[in-house]
Write a protein that holds these residues in place. Structure first.
Motif, PDB file in Angstrom:
ATOM      1  N   ALA A  18      -1.792 -34.273  19.771  1.00  0.00           N
ATOM      2  CA  ALA A  18      -0.512 -34.980  19.712  1.00  0.00           C
ATOM      3  C   ALA A  18      -0.680 -36.454  20.021  1.00  0.00           C
ATOM      4  O   ALA A  18       0.065 -37.299  19.529  1.00  0.00           O
ATOM      5  CB  ALA A  18       0.484 -34.347  20.677  1.00  0.00           C
ATOM      6  N   GLY A  19      -1.677 -36.785  20.855  1.00  0.00           N
ATOM      7  CA  GLY A  19      -1.980 -38.177  21.170  1.00  0.00           C
ATOM      8  C   GLY A  19      -0.805 -38.923  21.751  1.00  0.00           C
ATOM      9  O   GLY A  19      -0.058 -38.411  22.590  1.00  0.00           O
ATOM     10  N   PRO A  20      -0.588 -40.166  21.304  1.00  0.00           N
ATOM     11  CA  PRO A  20       0.451 -41.014  21.885  1.00  0.00           C
ATOM     12  C   PRO A  20       1.874 -40.552  21.618  1.00  0.00           C
ATOM     13  O   PRO A  20       2.802 -41.037  22.233  1.00  0.00           O
ATOM     14  CB  PRO A  20       0.189 -42.380  21.226  1.00  0.00           C
ATOM     15  CG  PRO A  20      -0.550 -42.066  19.964  1.00  0.00           C
ATOM     16  CD  PRO A  20      -1.377 -40.859  20.275  1.00  0.00           C
ATOM     17  N   THR A  21       2.055 -39.569  20.717  1.00  0.00           N
ATOM     18  CA  THR A  21       3.419 -39.094  20.480  1.00  0.00           C
ATOM     19  C   THR A  21       3.955 -38.351  21.695  1.00  0.00           C
ATOM     20  O   THR A  21       5.156 -38.246  21.875  1.00  0.00           O
ATOM     21  CB  THR A  21       3.458 -38.153  19.262  1.00  0.00           C
ATOM     22  OG1 THR A  21       2.611 -37.034  19.512  1.00  0.00           O
ATOM     23  CG2 THR A  21       2.983 -38.872  18.012  1.00  0.00           C
ATOM     24  N   VAL A  22       3.044 -37.818  22.516  1.00  0.00           N
ATOM     25  CA  VAL A  22       3.459 -37.154  23.745  1.00  0.00           C
ATOM     26  C   VAL A  22       3.367 -38.107  24.927  1.00  0.00           C
ATOM     27  O   VAL A  22       4.260 -38.220  25.752  1.00  0.00           O
ATOM     28  CB  VAL A  22       2.589 -35.897  23.997  1.00  0.00           C
ATOM     29  CG1 VAL A  22       2.893 -35.314  25.367  1.00  0.00           C
ATOM     30  CG2 VAL A  22       2.835 -34.866  22.908  1.00  0.00           C
ATOM     31  N   GLY A  23       2.247 -38.845  24.990  1.00  0.00           N
ATOM     32  CA  GLY A  23       2.069 -39.797  26.085  1.00  0.00           C
ATOM     33  C   GLY A  23       1.631 -39.120  27.364  1.00  0.00           C
ATOM     34  O   GLY A  23       1.491 -37.901  27.437  1.00  0.00           O
ATOM     35  N   ARG A  24       1.402 -39.930  28.391  1.00  0.00           N
ATOM     36  CA  ARG A  24       0.965 -39.397  29.675  1.00  0.00           C
ATOM     37  C   ARG A  24       2.117 -38.651  30.335  1.00  0.00           C
ATOM     38  O   ARG A  24       3.196 -39.196  30.522  1.00  0.00           O
ATOM     39  CB  ARG A  24       0.494 -40.523  30.584  1.00  0.00           C
ATOM     40  CG  ARG A  24       0.008 -40.025  31.949  1.00  0.00           C
ATOM     41  CD  ARG A  24      -0.387 -41.172  32.854  1.00  0.00           C
ATOM     42  NE  ARG A  24      -0.730 -40.686  34.182  1.00  0.00           N
ATOM     43  CZ  ARG A  24      -1.929 -40.274  34.555  1.00  0.00           C
ATOM     44  NH1 ARG A  24      -2.906 -40.327  33.674  1.00  0.00           N
ATOM     45  NH2 ARG A  24      -2.162 -39.851  35.780  1.00  0.00           N
ATOM     46  N   PRO A  25       1.895 -37.397  30.689  1.00  0.00           N
ATOM     47  CA  PRO A  25       2.948 -36.644  31.363  1.00  0.00           C
ATOM     48  C   PRO A  25       3.235 -37.238  32.734  1.00  0.00           C
ATOM     49  O   PRO A  25       2.349 -37.827  33.364  1.00  0.00           O
ATOM     50  CB  PRO A  25       2.340 -35.242  31.497  1.00  0.00           C
ATOM     51  CG  PRO A  25       1.199 -35.195  30.538  1.00  0.00           C
ATOM     52  CD  PRO A  25       0.697 -36.593  30.446  1.00  0.00           C
ATOM     53  N   PRO A  26       4.456 -37.101  33.237  1.00  0.00           N
ATOM     54  CA  PRO A  26       4.741 -37.561  34.601  1.00  0.00           C
ATOM     55  C   PRO A  26       3.934 -36.764  35.610  1.00  0.00           C
ATOM     56  O   PRO A  26       3.470 -35.658  35.327  1.00  0.00           O
ATOM     57  CB  PRO A  26       6.244 -37.311  34.749  1.00  0.00           C
ATOM     58  CG  PRO A  26       6.577 -36.291  33.716  1.00  0.00           C
ATOM     59  CD  PRO A  26       5.630 -36.515  32.581  1.00  0.00           C
ATOM     60  N   GLU A  27       3.783 -37.319  36.812  1.00  0.00           N
ATOM     61  CA  GLU A  27       2.954 -36.699  37.826  1.00  0.00           C
ATOM     62  C   GLU A  27       3.430 -35.281  38.165  1.00  0.00           C
ATOM     63  O   GLU A  27       2.619 -34.373  38.395  1.00  0.00           O
ATOM     64  CB  GLU A  27       2.947 -37.558  39.090  1.00  0.00           C
ATOM     65  CG  GLU A  27       1.966 -37.097  40.159  1.00  0.00           C
ATOM     66  CD  GLU A  27       0.519 -37.136  39.689  1.00  0.00           C
ATOM     67  OE1 GLU A  27      -0.270 -36.291  40.165  1.00  0.00           O
ATOM     68  OE2 GLU A  27       0.189 -37.988  38.833  1.00  0.00           O
ATOM     69  N   THR A  28       4.747 -35.085  38.187  1.00  0.00           N
ATOM     70  CA  THR A  28       5.255 -33.745  38.491  1.00  0.00           C
ATOM     71  C   THR A  28       4.823 -32.723  37.438  1.00  0.00           C
ATOM     72  O   THR A  28       4.532 -31.572  37.772  1.00  0.00           O
ATOM     73  CB  THR A  28       6.793 -33.751  38.589  1.00  0.00           C
ATOM     74  OG1 THR A  28       7.339 -34.354  37.392  1.00  0.00           O
ATOM     75  CG2 THR A  28       7.259 -34.533  39.805  1.00  0.00           C
ATOM     76  N   SER A  29       4.753 -33.143  36.164  1.00  0.00           N
ATOM     77  CA  SER A  29       4.307 -32.235  35.110  1.00  0.00           C
ATOM     78  C   SER A  29       2.840 -31.889  35.273  1.00  0.00           C
ATOM     79  O   SER A  29       2.429 -30.744  35.048  1.00  0.00           O
ATOM     80  CB  SER A  29       4.545 -32.865  33.736  1.00  0.00           C
ATOM     81  OG  SER A  29       5.923 -33.004  33.480  1.00  0.00           O
ATOM     82  N   LEU A  30       2.020 -32.866  35.678  1.00  0.00           N
ATOM     83  CA  LEU A  30       0.602 -32.610  35.906  1.00  0.00           C
ATOM     84  C   LEU A  30       0.405 -31.655  37.082  1.00  0.00           C
ATOM     85  O   LEU A  30      -0.470 -30.781  37.054  1.00  0.00           O
ATOM     86  CB  LEU A  30      -0.141 -33.922  36.157  1.00  0.00           C
ATOM     87  CG  LEU A  30      -0.198 -34.895  34.980  1.00  0.00           C
ATOM     88  CD1 LEU A  30      -0.884 -36.194  35.390  1.00  0.00           C
ATOM     89  CD2 LEU A  30      -0.929 -34.277  33.789  1.00  0.00           C
TER      90      LEU A  30
END
Length: 314
Positions: free
Chosen positions: A183-195
């Motif tokens: 998905a690359g940049p279409t998703v972007g870096r998930p927020p810290e809570t998601s990680l």
């Protein structure tokens, strides 16, 4: 045998040929071979979710304790997606090695160890929604198993090493990783809570179970009592559910049905919190302002002036 090529690092031990289940390889590992335990003394073992379940059971530990004692974290990509590896001692030897006897958890050894010297590849062709499982061969100088006369199909080797159960329970997780990567940049870096949720739902099943069985989770998602009972009893069913939950967290898929008024409840709860914070901040500022004027020297005031008439000089 398929001869498709893929990019690998320079001087990698991984063969550039993409192989399939019918490819025949020469390999045999056994106690008594000259290189026995050599791979365990140069361990670099990345763990998948089902590996953690099997190992924590084998060692009689909670997943939380197992992760703390026997694994080290690493980032799987530039977005910080968390992965884990088996911990080694200072020489690089796996902590599960039982001296000259070999692996101390052999019956529950991780996927990577079972597959060796075959590497599992999850490849998705452009425009395809599904990943294909193919393989490559790993040849390292210390391994003499490749010199053995025995010839075996990769498909038969997988059955012999018991990887099919592992693949069945890890497959959706591999697909999640691949989807995020593609998905690359279409998703972007998930927020810290998601990680953090990704780490818990992927590896720390016992903590994830407490999270799923909490009153707050039950009031948010529409799941039956029988289903919750199954999640309480079975690590495997909880792991399968974790993949559904992660698809919702990472990609916004409606894979877990929310209660009809769950969203409205969350909005109302957040509004109450923000209103309380706003009221507290207003009171704090007012108190600070009163305190500031209370300590002003008398010489700064005139008889016909009171602190409330002074212009603010902040």
């Amino acid at each position: 045998m398929s001869q498709a090529k893929f990019d690998i690092p320079f001087q990698s031990a991984v063969s550039p040929e993409v192989l399939d289940a019918d490819t025949r390889i020469h390999f045999r590992c056994y106690k008594g071979i000259s290189c026995f335990n050599a791979c365990c003394k140069q361990a670099d073992v990345t763990l998948a979710p089902y590996d953690v379940i099997r190992l924590k059971r084998r060692l009689g530990m909670s997943s939380t304790d197992f992760l703390a004692k026997y694994t080290v974290p690493f980032q799987m990509d530039q977005d910080g997606t968390p992965g884990i590896k088996l911990r080694t001692d200072d020489t690089g030897t796996c902590l599960q090695l039982n001296g000259d006897e070999g692996c101390g958890v052999y019956e529950d050894r991780p996927t990577v160890c079972r597959y060796y010297p075959v590497a599992l590849l999850a490849l998705r062709e452009k425009g395809s929604a599904e990943a294909r499982e193919q393989f490559s061969l790993v040849k390292e100088p210390h391994c003499k198993g490749h010199l053995e006369a025995r010839e075996i199909r990769i498909g038969d080797y997988r059955t012999e090493q018991g990887v099919e159960e592992y693949d069945e329970l890890n497959r959706e997780w591999y697909q999640l990783i691949l989807k995020k990567k593609s998905a690359g940049p279409t998703v972007g870096r998930p927020p810290e809570t998601s990680l953090q949720l990704f780490f818990m739902a992927s590896y720390d099943m016992d903590r994830f179970r407490r999270f799923v069985l909490s009153d707050n989770f039950r009031s948010t998602y529409q799941l039956t009592d029988d289903f919750y009972l199954e999640l309480e009893r079975s690590d495997e069913e909880l792991l399968r559910f974790s993949y559904r939950f992660l698809r919702q967290v990472l990609f916004g898929e409606h894979s877990v049905q929310e209660a009809a008024d769950a969203w409205e409840k969350r909005v109302a709860e957040r509004k109450e919190v923000w209103d309380a914070r706003r009221e507290f901040e207003l009171k704090r500022r007012a108190a600070a302002e009163d305190e500031k004027y209370r300590h002003q020297p008398d010489a700064e005031s005139t008889p016909d002036q009171n602190p409330g008439d002074r212009p603010c000089c902040d």
